[in-house]
Design an enzyme around this catalytic site. Structure first.
Site, PDB file in Angstrom:
ATOM      1  N   TRP A  31       0.851  -1.186   0.000  1.00 49.96           N
ATOM      2  CA  TRP A  31       0.000   0.000   0.000  1.00 49.96           C
ATOM      3  C   TRP A  31       0.884   1.232   0.000  1.00 49.96           C
ATOM      4  O   TRP A  31       1.904   1.248   0.686  1.00 49.96           O
ATOM      5  CB  TRP A  31      -0.909  -0.014   1.229  1.00 49.96           C
ATOM      6  N   GLU A  67      -0.429  -5.355   8.094  1.00 50.42           N
ATOM      7  CA  GLU A  67       0.070  -6.730   7.946  1.00 50.42           C
ATOM      8  C   GLU A  67       1.569  -6.860   8.182  1.00 50.42           C
ATOM      9  O   GLU A  67       2.116  -7.966   8.137  1.00 50.42           O
ATOM     10  CB  GLU A  67      -0.299  -7.273   6.562  1.00 50.42           C
ATOM     11  N   VAL A  90       1.612   5.109   6.384  1.00 50.25           N
ATOM     12  CA  VAL A  90       0.214   5.379   6.695  1.00 50.25           C
ATOM     13  C   VAL A  90       0.039   6.895   6.611  1.00 50.25           C
ATOM     14  O   VAL A  90       0.740   7.637   7.298  1.00 50.25           O
ATOM     15  CB  VAL A  90      -0.172   4.866   8.094  1.00 50.25           C
ATOM     16  N   GLU A  94      -9.385  11.322   6.665  1.00 51.50           N
ATOM     17  CA  GLU A  94     -10.447  12.090   7.308  1.00 51.50           C
ATOM     18  C   GLU A  94     -11.058  11.386   8.506  1.00 51.50           C
ATOM     19  O   GLU A  94     -11.873  11.959   9.224  1.00 51.50           O
ATOM     20  CB  GLU A  94     -11.540  12.405   6.284  1.00 51.50           C
ATOM     21  N   HIS A  97      -9.232   6.038  11.360  1.00 54.73           N
ATOM     22  CA  HIS A  97      -8.554   4.836  10.863  1.00 54.73           C
ATOM     23  C   HIS A  97      -7.038   4.968  11.005  1.00 54.73           C
ATOM     24  O   HIS A  97      -6.364   4.030  11.431  1.00 54.73           O
ATOM     25  CB  HIS A  97      -8.949   4.619   9.390  1.00 54.73           C
ATOM     26  N   PHE A 122      11.004  -0.541  13.314  1.00 54.63           N
ATOM     27  CA  PHE A 122       9.846   0.238  12.889  1.00 54.63           C
ATOM     28  C   PHE A 122      10.284   1.259  11.848  1.00 54.63           C
ATOM     29  O   PHE A 122      10.835   2.304  12.183  1.00 54.63           O
ATOM     30  CB  PHE A 122       9.246   0.950  14.108  1.00 54.63           C
ATOM     31  N   ARG A 136      10.351  11.951   3.096  1.00 56.35           N
ATOM     32  CA  ARG A 136      11.040  11.047   4.021  1.00 56.35           C
ATOM     33  C   ARG A 136      11.347   9.691   3.393  1.00 56.35           C
ATOM     34  O   ARG A 136      11.839   8.789   4.053  1.00 56.35           O
ATOM     35  CB  ARG A 136      10.189  10.879   5.278  1.00 56.35           C
TER      36      ARG A 136
END
Length: 163
Positions: A31, A67, A90, A94, A97, A122, A136
């Site tokens: 994603w 995941e 991520v 809005e 989530h 991480f 980044r």
């Protein structure tokens, strides 16, 4: 903001251990692929730059950042890795989530590290927008993938030294 005028991927102030003796797993989210692909390139390049052998680097793709935890657990359950790097992105939307995913991923990565007694890094960007993520992921603020790889090398060396 501390990073506004700084490339965060500068390691000239420290000595980075050799990656040659270690095996690394990289779990990367599909994603936001335009971002996570850059993170993966940064991590892979850094591992090789510091001496990791290609055959000692394994990349596993997972659907999304949520995941990453399962992917890291699968890697550590099935093979001996000295460190696993989790790369994802991520971007704030809005709804809440974003908050739930970020919290779950951070906690999940920590739990996998504790469960397997191995460094699980991480390398997940949690940004307000796509531009911040791109900045980044090889942009003006460096590459969080590179930083995650250096962290993995340092933690693998620290773990080996203290066994």
């Amino acid at each position: 903001m501390a990073s506004i005028n700084k490339n965060l991927s500068d390691f000239s102030h420290m000595e980075v251990a050799s990656a040659a003796p270690y095996r690394f797993g990289i779990v990367v989210s599909q994603w936001n692929a335009s971002v996570t692909g850059n993170l993966l390139d940064g991590a892979y390049t850094a591992l090789k730059q510091y001496g990791a052998l290609e055959e000692n680097i394994h990349v596993m793709q997972v659907p999304g950042s949520y995941e990453l935890t399962s992917g890291a657990d699968i890697l550590l359950r099935n093979q001996a890795w000295d460190a696993v790097i989790c790369l994802g992105c991520v971007i704030q939307g809005e709804t809440k989530h974003f908050d739930y995913i970020c919290s779950a991923v951070a906690n999940g990565i920590t739990q996998v590290a504790l469960k397997h007694n191995k460094p699980v890094i991480f390398g997940v960007l949690t940004t307000d927008d796509l531009q911040q993520a791109l900045d980044r992921a090889g942009g003006k603020h460096g590459n969080k993938g590179t930083e995650a790889a250096v962290t993995a090398i340092q933690m693998a060396a620290l773990s080996a030294k203290n066994q």
